[in-house]
Design a protein around this motif. Structure first.
Motif, PDB file in Angstrom:
ATOM      1  N   LEU A 107      -2.575  -8.522  -5.094  1.00  0.00           N
ATOM      2  CA  LEU A 107      -3.102  -7.485  -4.209  1.00  0.00           C
ATOM      3  C   LEU A 107      -2.435  -6.141  -4.478  1.00  0.00           C
ATOM      4  CD1 LEU A 107      -4.867  -6.637  -1.824  1.00  0.00           C
ATOM      5  CD2 LEU A 107      -3.022  -7.368  -0.283  1.00  0.00           C
ATOM      6  N   SER A 108      -1.128  -6.150  -4.708  1.00  0.00           N
ATOM      7  CA  SER A 108      -0.417  -4.905  -5.007  1.00  0.00           C
ATOM      8  C   SER A 108      -0.919  -4.284  -6.307  1.00  0.00           C
ATOM      9  CB  SER A 108       1.088  -5.169  -5.100  1.00  0.00           C
ATOM     10  OG  SER A 108       1.596  -5.651  -3.876  1.00  0.00           O
ATOM     11  N   ARG A 109      -1.167  -5.113  -7.314  1.00  0.00           N
ATOM     12  CA  ARG A 109      -1.682  -4.597  -8.580  1.00  0.00           C
ATOM     13  C   ARG A 109      -3.094  -4.047  -8.424  1.00  0.00           C
ATOM     14  NH1 ARG A 109       0.380  -9.466 -12.638  1.00  0.00           N
ATOM     15  NH2 ARG A 109       2.596  -8.891 -12.596  1.00  0.00           N
ATOM     16  N   PHE A 110      -3.899  -4.705  -7.602  1.00  0.00           N
ATOM     17  CA  PHE A 110      -5.256  -4.219  -7.361  1.00  0.00           C
ATOM     18  C   PHE A 110      -5.231  -2.850  -6.695  1.00  0.00           C
ATOM     19  CE2 PHE A 110      -8.696  -3.795  -4.210  1.00  0.00           C
ATOM     20  CZ  PHE A 110      -9.781  -3.727  -5.068  1.00  0.00           C
ATOM     21  N   ILE A 111      -4.375  -2.692  -5.689  1.00  0.00           N
ATOM     22  CA  ILE A 111      -4.285  -1.410  -4.998  1.00  0.00           C
ATOM     23  C   ILE A 111      -3.764  -0.325  -5.939  1.00  0.00           C
ATOM     24  CG2 ILE A 111      -3.108  -0.185  -3.139  1.00  0.00           C
ATOM     25  CD1 ILE A 111      -3.243  -2.716  -1.504  1.00  0.00           C
ATOM     26  N   SER A 112      -2.785  -0.650  -6.769  1.00  0.00           N
ATOM     27  CA  SER A 112      -2.252   0.328  -7.719  1.00  0.00           C
ATOM     28  C   SER A 112      -3.312   0.772  -8.717  1.00  0.00           C
ATOM     29  CB  SER A 112      -1.053  -0.266  -8.469  1.00  0.00           C
ATOM     30  OG  SER A 112       0.005  -0.574  -7.582  1.00  0.00           O
ATOM     31  N   SER A 113      -4.227  -0.133  -9.066  1.00  0.00           N
ATOM     32  CA  SER A 113      -5.282   0.215 -10.030  1.00  0.00           C
ATOM     33  C   SER A 113      -6.287   1.196  -9.454  1.00  0.00           C
ATOM     34  CB  SER A 113      -5.999  -1.051 -10.505  1.00  0.00           C
ATOM     35  OG  SER A 113      -6.755  -1.639  -9.448  1.00  0.00           O
ATOM     36  N   SER A 132       0.810  -1.214   0.000  1.00  0.00           N
ATOM     37  CA  SER A 132       0.000   0.000   0.000  1.00  0.00           C
ATOM     38  C   SER A 132       0.843   1.264   0.000  1.00  0.00           C
ATOM     39  CB  SER A 132      -0.922   0.013   1.233  1.00  0.00           C
ATOM     40  OG  SER A 132      -0.155   0.044   2.431  1.00  0.00           O
ATOM     41  N   VAL A 133       2.153   1.140   0.198  1.00  0.00           N
ATOM     42  CA  VAL A 133       3.010   2.326   0.269  1.00  0.00           C
ATOM     43  C   VAL A 133       3.359   2.843  -1.120  1.00  0.00           C
ATOM     44  CG1 VAL A 133       5.215   3.227   1.077  1.00  0.00           C
ATOM     45  CG2 VAL A 133       3.952   1.599   2.483  1.00  0.00           C
TER      46      VAL A 133
END
Length: 220
Positions: free
Chosen positions: A159-165, A68-69
């Protein structure tokens, strides 16, 4: 020295440090209040299996929350580079993005840990892994920690890709970066702002356009 890069790096370091420590505190208290709530303080201090299992869970959550950072830093970088300035409003907007991403990551992490433990215990009905961990069964603690870390590794990138989107970079663009229009073909074009020179001469964009028109006239 590039002060913008230094600013971005400092921002990322401070946010990672502060919320990393906060995550360790929250997860440890959560485990002690739920999975290990029936153990006394002496058992929590001396039980090797409990310590190993707790450490594995904290590590799993830290890995997931870490994603998330970077989207927050990317949002900050996008706003700064588009406006060419660093303001308090930009920093607060970036922190707002991070708080949303952090909460999403924390909720997903807790749900993932709970679901993973339940699925694993359903697959091994003859063994109550949590009860064995409380009884200082190191083998079961290692097994549960390995399952949690393996699932964390499996879900970390999606999860990282989802948050970046979730970052809306278009809304972060400012008028200082130029007005965005669409051509007849649907192609997105960036029109730079017209700046007036300090001596009161013609605007840069207009002067350039006139020079190009004169050159085209001479060629004809």
């Amino acid at each position: 020295m590039d002060f913008q890069i230094l600013f971005f790096s400092t921002y990322e370091l401070i946010v990672s440090l502060a919320f990393g420590l906060l995550t360790v505190f929250i997860v440890t208290r959560f485990i002690n209040a739920t999975l290990m709530k029936d153990q006394d303080a002496h058992a929590l201090r001396s039980n090797t299996s409990t310590a190993l299992f707790t450490g594995g869970m904290v590590l799993a959550v830290l890995i997931l929350v870490r994603g998330s950072v970077l989207p927050s830093v990317d949002a900050l970088r996008s706003m700064v580079l588009s406006g060419e300035t660093i303001t308090l409003g930009i920093v607060l907007t970036s922190l707002g993005y991070f708080l949303v991403f952090y909460l999403i990551s924390m909720v997903v992490s807790i749900l993932l840990i709970y679901a993973t433990i339940q699925v694993h215990m359903a697959a091994t009905r003859d063994v109550d892994e949590i009860k064995e961990v409380k009884a200082d069964n190191i083998a079961q603690a290692i097994l549960l920690s390995g399952v949690l870390l393996g699932m964390t590794y499996f879900i970390h990138t999606p999860l990282s890709r989802f948050i970046s989107s979730l970052v809306d970079y278009d809304s972060l663009e400012t008028l200082e970066a130029g007005e965005i229009i669409e051509s007849a073909t649907g192609e997105r074009l960036v029109v730079p702002p017209i700046r007036v020179s300090p001596d009161g001469a013609a605007p840069e964009g207009v002067a350039l356009e006139g020079a190009a028109r004169d050159e085209a006239t001479q060629e004809n």
